[in-house]
Design a protein around this motif. Structure first.
Motif, PDB file in Angstrom:
ATOM      1  N   UNK A 203     -43.819  19.770  18.702  1.00  0.00           N
ATOM      2  CA  UNK A 203     -42.756  18.813  18.996  1.00  0.00           C
ATOM      3  C   UNK A 203     -43.319  17.537  19.621  1.00  0.00           C
ATOM      4  N   UNK A 204     -44.369  17.666  20.428  1.00  0.00           N
ATOM      5  CA  UNK A 204     -45.000  16.484  21.023  1.00  0.00           C
ATOM      6  C   UNK A 204     -45.711  15.641  19.964  1.00  0.00           C
ATOM      7  N   UNK A 205     -46.396  16.317  19.038  1.00  0.00           N
ATOM      8  CA  UNK A 205     -47.065  15.603  17.944  1.00  0.00           C
ATOM      9  C   UNK A 205     -46.036  14.883  17.091  1.00  0.00           C
ATOM     10  N   UNK A 206     -44.948  15.568  16.776  1.00  0.00           N
ATOM     11  CA  UNK A 206     -43.875  14.979  15.980  1.00  0.00           C
ATOM     12  C   UNK A 206     -43.267  13.782  16.712  1.00  0.00           C
ATOM     13  N   UNK A 207     -43.069  13.917  18.015  1.00  0.00           N
ATOM     14  CA  UNK A 207     -42.514  12.826  18.825  1.00  0.00           C
ATOM     15  C   UNK A 207     -43.421  11.598  18.754  1.00  0.00           C
ATOM     16  N   UNK A 208     -44.728  11.828  18.840  1.00  0.00           N
ATOM     17  CA  UNK A 208     -45.699  10.731  18.756  1.00  0.00           C
ATOM     18  C   UNK A 208     -45.648  10.072  17.386  1.00  0.00           C
ATOM     19  N   UNK A 209     -45.556  10.885  16.325  1.00  0.00           N
ATOM     20  CA  UNK A 209     -45.446  10.350  14.967  1.00  0.00           C
ATOM     21  C   UNK A 209     -44.192   9.497  14.815  1.00  0.00           C
ATOM     22  N   UNK A 210     -43.081   9.990  15.326  1.00  0.00           N
ATOM     23  CA  UNK A 210     -41.813   9.287  15.176  1.00  0.00           C
ATOM     24  C   UNK A 210     -41.825   7.959  15.920  1.00  0.00           C
ATOM     25  N   UNK A 211     -42.357   7.962  17.127  1.00  0.00           N
ATOM     26  CA  UNK A 211     -42.425   6.714  17.895  1.00  0.00           C
ATOM     27  C   UNK A 211     -43.360   5.709  17.224  1.00  0.00           C
TER      28      UNK A 211
END
Length: 232
Positions: A203-211
């Motif tokens: 979820x943290x990796x995905x959050x970084x990708x999305x931002x």
């Protein structure tokens, strides 16, 4: 003073809400990959088991899309119903995700098998090919992340998904390099810890990708989605 307290409570609530949403979404992502976890935990971590590993990864594609859908909604709306939104994102994007996920697994399988062959038979030409295939794997992963981003937010035809993903990979160079950096950092952390780390920080990796990809999504909305509706 009351306004300051309210403002402080608002910030605290927002932070704790994000932490809770990221944590719970990550749990649902792990649970949706229980088959993958089972095989990775019970099989010897050997290259000879790579075929089984890739078969176990088949359910992971829709789970990744559901993760991107959930995190995207969290970023846009600042709130999330983790279980409901994860299941909703999984269901509405399942068919579109599998259309590209299965061929992608096959491509990655071939690339990794070839990379292993080049590394096991060292020579000048094989060393060069090894670097080329490693770069190819990273670029494939980054382009694929763009596909996940687009599927999680919009409805496009299958061929248009890949066209947009490749297009933005080269047109939004800063975003692309940012996403490549995220992939490299993640691979490094996995190499010095364990492969299972990916599941628990997904979820943290995905959050970084999305931002990092916010400008990409805004550009898609502006240029290609006049008649499209966001899936949010």
């Amino acid at each position: 003073m009351n306004q300051k307290n309210a403002f402080g409570e608002g910030i605290l609530f927002g932070v704790t809400n994000h932490i809770y949403a990221l944590f719970m979404t990550n749990i649902y992502f792990v649970l949706s990959n229980i088959i993958c976890l089972f095989f990775f935990m019970t099989l010897e971590p050997a290259f000879s088991n790579i075929t089984i590993y890739f078969l176990a990864l088949i359910p992971t594609g829709p789970a990744i899309t559901a993760l991107f859908y959930s995190i995207g909604k969290l970023i846009r709306e600042k709130e999330l119903s983790p279980l409901h939104d994860f299941i909703h994102g999984y269901k509405i994007n399942f068919k579109d995700t599998m259309k590209f996920w299965l061929p992608l697994l096959l491509v990655l399988y071939i690339l990794i098998v070839d990379l292993q062959y080049f590394n096991s038979t060292p020579s000048t030409i094989n060393n060069v090919l090894s670097v080329i295939f490693a770069i190819g794997i990273i670029l494939t992963m980054v382009i694929s992340m763009n596909v996940f981003l687009i599927i999680a937010g919009y409805k496009f035809r299958f061929k248009d998904l890949w066209k947009l993903s490749v297009y933005y990979s080269f047109m939004k160079v800063k975003i692309t390099f940012g996403n490549i950096s995220i992939v490299i950092i993640t691979l490094f952390l996995i190499s010095v810890t364990t492969n299972f780390l990916l599941l628990f920080i997904a979820s943290l990796i995905c959050y970084a990708f999305m931002l990092n990809s916010k400008g990409l999504l805004e550009d898609i909305q502006l240029k290609f989605c006049d008649s499209q509706k966001s899936l949010s």
